[in-house]
Motif scaffolding. Structure first.
Motif, PDB file in Angstrom:
ATOM      1  N   ILE B  96       1.041  -1.732  -0.304  1.00 30.47           N
ATOM      2  CA  ILE B  96      -0.267  -0.275  -0.044  1.00 30.47           C
ATOM      3  C   ILE B  96       1.077   1.747  -0.016  1.00 30.47           C
ATOM      4  CG2 ILE B  96      -1.480   1.113   1.370  1.00 30.47           C
ATOM      5  CD1 ILE B  96      -2.523  -1.928   2.581  1.00 30.47           C
ATOM      6  N   VAL B  97       0.860   2.216  -0.994  1.00 32.67           N
ATOM      7  CA  VAL B  97       1.113   3.606  -1.018  1.00 32.67           C
ATOM      8  C   VAL B  97       0.542   4.816  -0.776  1.00 32.67           C
ATOM      9  CG1 VAL B  97       1.592   3.655  -3.493  1.00 32.67           C
ATOM     10  CG2 VAL B  97       2.679   5.174  -1.990  1.00 32.67           C
ATOM     11  N   ARG B  98       0.621   5.492   0.378  1.00 31.94           N
ATOM     12  CA  ARG B  98       0.030   6.448   0.799  1.00 31.94           C
ATOM     13  C   ARG B  98       0.971   8.010   0.513  1.00 31.94           C
ATOM     14  NH1 ARG B  98      -4.680   7.962   3.615  1.00 31.94           N
ATOM     15  NH2 ARG B  98      -4.428   9.479   5.125  1.00 31.94           N
ATOM     16  N   PHE B  99       0.039   8.664  -0.519  1.00 32.45           N
ATOM     17  CA  PHE B  99       0.323  10.484  -0.371  1.00 32.45           C
ATOM     18  C   PHE B  99      -0.259  10.696  -0.762  1.00 32.45           C
ATOM     19  CE2 PHE B  99      -1.016   9.974  -5.018  1.00 32.45           C
ATOM     20  CZ  PHE B  99      -0.950   8.534  -5.270  1.00 32.45           C
ATOM     21  N   VAL B 100       0.336  12.481  -0.400  1.00 30.37           N
ATOM     22  CA  VAL B 100      -0.409  13.739  -0.381  1.00 30.37           C
ATOM     23  C   VAL B 100      -0.618  13.824  -1.964  1.00 30.37           C
ATOM     24  CG1 VAL B 100      -0.253  15.774   0.530  1.00 30.37           C
ATOM     25  CG2 VAL B 100      -0.106  13.936   2.420  1.00 30.37           C
ATOM     26  N   ILE B 101      -2.303  14.463  -2.357  1.00 31.68           N
ATOM     27  CA  ILE B 101      -2.025  15.387  -3.828  1.00 31.68           C
ATOM     28  C   ILE B 101      -2.190  16.483  -3.094  1.00 31.68           C
ATOM     29  CG2 ILE B 101      -3.022  15.066  -5.792  1.00 31.68           C
ATOM     30  CD1 ILE B 101      -3.884  12.271  -5.560  1.00 31.68           C
ATOM     31  N   ASN B 102      -1.171  17.697  -4.121  1.00 31.90           N
ATOM     32  CA  ASN B 102      -2.181  18.996  -3.223  1.00 31.90           C
ATOM     33  C   ASN B 102      -3.501  19.589  -4.397  1.00 31.90           C
ATOM     34  OD1 ASN B 102      -0.760  20.046  -5.633  1.00 31.90           O
ATOM     35  ND2 ASN B 102       1.442  21.064  -4.802  1.00 31.90           N
ATOM     36  N   CYS B 103      -2.963  21.104  -3.988  1.00 34.89           N
ATOM     37  CA  CYS B 103      -4.835  21.493  -4.267  1.00 34.89           C
ATOM     38  C   CYS B 103      -4.518  21.739  -5.811  1.00 34.89           C
ATOM     39  CB  CYS B 103      -5.015  22.191  -3.901  1.00 34.89           C
ATOM     40  SG  CYS B 103      -4.045  23.893  -3.769  1.00 34.89           S
ATOM     41  N   GLN B 104      -2.708  21.417  -6.275  1.00 37.40           N
ATOM     42  CA  GLN B 104      -2.130  21.881  -7.771  1.00 37.40           C
ATOM     43  C   GLN B 104      -2.246  20.479  -8.298  1.00 37.40           C
ATOM     44  OE1 GLN B 104       1.431  23.941  -6.731  1.00 37.40           O
ATOM     45  NE2 GLN B 104       0.249  26.031  -7.831  1.00 37.40           N
ATOM     46  N   GLY B 105      -2.887  18.959  -7.386  1.00 40.09           N
ATOM     47  CA  GLY B 105      -2.476  17.988  -8.141  1.00 40.09           C
ATOM     48  C   GLY B 105      -1.439  17.605  -8.553  1.00 40.09           C
ATOM     49  N   GLN B 106       0.009  18.179  -7.952  1.00 42.33           N
ATOM     50  CA  GLN B 106       1.428  17.071  -7.710  1.00 42.33           C
ATOM     51  C   GLN B 106       1.262  16.509  -5.825  1.00 42.33           C
ATOM     52  OE1 GLN B 106       2.626  22.013  -6.936  1.00 42.33           O
ATOM     53  NE2 GLN B 106       3.427  21.626  -9.086  1.00 42.33           N
ATOM     54  N   THR B 107       1.998  15.522  -6.781  1.00 46.02           N
ATOM     55  CA  THR B 107       2.536  14.424  -5.254  1.00 46.02           C
ATOM     56  C   THR B 107       3.209  14.636  -4.632  1.00 46.02           C
ATOM     57  OG1 THR B 107       3.223  12.923  -6.788  1.00 46.02           O
ATOM     58  CG2 THR B 107       0.385  13.767  -6.725  1.00 46.02           C
ATOM     59  N   ASP B 108       3.551  13.974  -3.308  1.00 44.70           N
ATOM     60  CA  ASP B 108       4.761  13.971  -2.624  1.00 44.70           C
ATOM     61  C   ASP B 108       4.319  13.235  -1.896  1.00 44.70           C
ATOM     62  OD1 ASP B 108       7.474  14.000  -2.764  1.00 44.70           O
ATOM     63  OD2 ASP B 108       6.983  15.708  -0.305  1.00 44.70           O
ATOM     64  N   ARG B 109       5.084  13.096  -0.106  1.00 47.77           N
ATOM     65  CA  ARG B 109       5.236  12.947   0.942  1.00 47.77           C
ATOM     66  C   ARG B 109       4.922  11.104   0.699  1.00 47.77           C
ATOM     67  NH1 ARG B 109       2.122  17.032   4.524  1.00 47.77           N
ATOM     68  NH2 ARG B 109       3.929  19.406   3.433  1.00 47.77           N
ATOM     69  N   TYR B 110       5.347  10.111   0.138  1.00 48.02           N
ATOM     70  CA  TYR B 110       5.015   8.872  -0.221  1.00 48.02           C
ATOM     71  C   TYR B 110       5.667   7.833   1.129  1.00 48.02           C
ATOM     72  CZ  TYR B 110       5.190  10.881  -4.727  1.00 48.02           C
ATOM     73  OH  TYR B 110       4.949  11.417  -6.169  1.00 48.02           O
ATOM     74  N   ARG B 111       4.903   7.494   1.146  1.00 48.27           N
ATOM     75  CA  ARG B 111       5.065   6.414   2.618  1.00 48.27           C
ATOM     76  C   ARG B 111       4.249   4.714   1.633  1.00 48.27           C
ATOM     77  NH1 ARG B 111       6.918  10.162   3.263  1.00 48.27           N
ATOM     78  NH2 ARG B 111       7.534  11.609   5.099  1.00 48.27           N
ATOM     79  N   THR B 112       5.425   3.923   2.202  1.00 45.57           N
ATOM     80  CA  THR B 112       4.553   2.103   1.568  1.00 45.57           C
ATOM     81  C   THR B 112       4.261   1.411   2.839  1.00 45.57           C
ATOM     82  OG1 THR B 112       6.507   2.124   1.898  1.00 45.57           O
ATOM     83  CG2 THR B 112       5.410   1.952  -0.157  1.00 45.57           C
ATOM     84  N   LYS B 113       3.441   0.237   2.782  1.00 41.89           N
ATOM     85  CA  LYS B 113       3.549  -0.679   4.177  1.00 41.89           C
ATOM     86  C   LYS B 113       2.562  -1.573   3.112  1.00 41.89           C
ATOM     87  CE  LYS B 113       1.679   2.488   7.761  1.00 41.89           C
ATOM     88  NZ  LYS B 113       2.615   2.159   9.055  1.00 41.89           N
ATOM     89  N   PHE B 114       3.684  -2.991   3.917  1.00 41.08           N
ATOM     90  CA  PHE B 114       3.216  -4.099   3.344  1.00 41.08           C
ATOM     91  C   PHE B 114       2.394  -5.304   3.843  1.00 41.08           C
ATOM     92  CE2 PHE B 114       4.477  -8.595   2.278  1.00 41.08           C
ATOM     93  CZ  PHE B 114       3.761  -8.292   0.817  1.00 41.08           C
ATOM     94  N   MET B 115       1.761  -5.612   4.038  1.00 46.17           N
ATOM     95  CA  MET B 115       1.268  -6.320   4.848  1.00 46.17           C
ATOM     96  C   MET B 115       1.125  -8.042   4.057  1.00 46.17           C
ATOM     97  SD  MET B 115      -2.802  -4.837   5.832  1.00 46.17           S
ATOM     98  CE  MET B 115      -4.282  -5.362   4.528  1.00 46.17           C
TER      99      MET B 115
END
Lengths: 256, 173
Positions: B96-115
């Motif tokens: 699972i990858v979770r991240f932020v999409i800012n109000c301009q549609g750019q992405t960053d702050r990716y974090r992953t989990k595995f289960m």
């Protein structure tokens, strides 16, 4: 005595005490995403460790935010404590949010067996429809057809045909299409169209059936109707997850 | 007088219950720390990535960001990298990858989990696969940002990758 003060940034202090826990019953009036709400359930469970509602409620924001290992640990505990109350929700999450069709089917069948075939809803959806959809996703088409047909028959008998979910007709139509029973599939999808003429998915899968029958004229008519209805009304969506057999604009522009 | 008082109380109850019972609209919590919060980490994150409102990063289901036309576009993008991802898969499960999409549609702050496929946390497994998923998600390019009532929002999004028998069998959100 439980006393705890929490303060998230720019929010008022919330003092969690025994009195507050008791007065709020089991549902705090806070957004489920907040740290305070989570802490409330944590403290509640320290005081009342066998409260399945608190485990289930605490699991919800974790599963919604992709923290499924935590979410399922809590939800599994809720199921252990009260299977009848929580198996349906767990089946729903496994089916739609995790695409864990085998897990969802096991939960659905277990719920069906321990409720003496009383058929409680599965998080608001008809149990036979959910079980039938699991079978469909696992490509067990015979059992899918039986369960989906049963869902329609029982709901119709109890409450009237209009009380069926449109999706149960869609899933039955797709099951029949996969069984290559195209005329029967078209008949079911026509029933859906009769009840809901703006249901664009029905026209799309009907076009697929005509195409498989090499009836390109009717396939073209159905796909054009689908485009027209989709243009006006779109297709069914769920904000939390992609619906099974959801359709998209690119599907309509591809050749049949 | 009583009617007026009770009407006022009823109105407050309705407004309050609508605020938090409607989960699929922006909630304006005015808080960073919430379930699923991703704090900025200078060792991982792009310091040039800006969000419009750090205190109100909504969830994807509240503002519905979209990549291309949705899941078909996302699946098409990752299908081009399927062989590579499968070659890095050491153990089956959900990545699972979770991240932020800012109000301009750019992405960053990716974090992953595995289960694992039975939902137990095994975050130390598939480390290389987790890195590759972050890299590929970063390279997806811009999303259409989350919107509600004509206003664009920052939001959290996650994608789930299901591996069975070392095969990438599905991508979902």
């Amino acid at each position: 005595m439980i006393t705890c003060k929490v303060q998230a940034q720019n929010t008022q202090t919330l003092e969690i005490t025994d009195k507050l826990l008791d007065s709020l019953s089991i549902y705090p009036q806070l957004s489920q995403l907040t740290i305070q709400s989570d802490l409330y359930y944590q403290l509640f469970l320290e005081k009342y460790p066998n409260t399945h509602e608190a485990y289930m409620s605490r699991s919800v924001p974790y599963n919604k935010t992709g923290e499924h290992a935590i979410g399922f640990a809590m939800l599994n505990r809720a199921v252990e404590l009260a299977p009848i109350e929580n198996l349906g929700y767990r089946a729903f999450v496994k089916l739609y949010m995790m695409h864990d069709y085998e897990g969802a089917l096991q939960d659905g069948l277990r719920l069906d067996s321990i409720t003496s075939y009383a058929k409680p809803g599965v998080w608001g959806e008809d149990m036979d429809m959910v079980i039938g959809l699991c079978y469909l996703q696992l490509n067990d088409l015979k059992n899918a057809r039986l369960r989906l047909s049963n869902s329609i028959n029982e709901v119709t008998k109890k409450n009237g045909k209009e009380w069926n979910s449109p999706r149960v007709f869609l899933y039955l139509g797709i099951t029949l299409m996969k069984e290559k029973a195209y005329p029967e599939a078209i008949q079911v999808l026509d029933e859906l169209i009769q009840m809901n003429p703006n249901y664009s998915e029905a026209y799309y899968y009907k076009a697929q059936c005509y195409s498989a029958l090499k009836d390109l004229k009717n396939a073209e008519v159905s796909i054009e109707k689908c485009k027209s209805v989709y243009g006006k009304y779109g297709a069914e969506r769920n904000p939390y997850f992609e619906l099974p057999y959801q359709i998209y604009p690119s599907f309509l522009s591809k050749g049949l | 007088m009583y009617t007026l008082r009770y009407s006022f109380l009823l109105l407050i109850l309705i407004v309050r219950s609508k605020t938090f019972s409607q989960n699929t609209v922006p909630q304006h919590l005015n808080v960073k720390e919430k379930i699923g919060w991703i704090p900025f980490d200078k060792s991982l994150d792009n310091s040039n990535f800006k969000v419009c409102d750090e205190l109100n990063i909504e969830e994807y289901y509240q503002v519905n960001p979209i990549y291309g036309e949705g899941m078909p576009s996302i699946r098409k993008y990752f299908s081009a990298h399927k062989q590579l991802l499968q070659s890095l898969c050491e153990k089956d499960g959900y990545l699972i990858v979770r991240f932020v999409i800012n109000c301009q549609g750019q992405t960053d702050r990716y974090r992953t989990k595995f289960m694992s496929l039975n939902y137990s946390d095994e975050n130390t497994v598939n480390a290389e696969l987790q890195k590759k998923i972050i890299q590929l998600t970063r390279n997806m390019g811009n999303w259409n940002p989350g919107k509600f009532d004509g206003k664009t929002y920052d939001c959290y999004q996650h994608l789930k990758f299901i591996f069975k028998n070392s095969q990438l069998v599905d991508v979902l959100f």
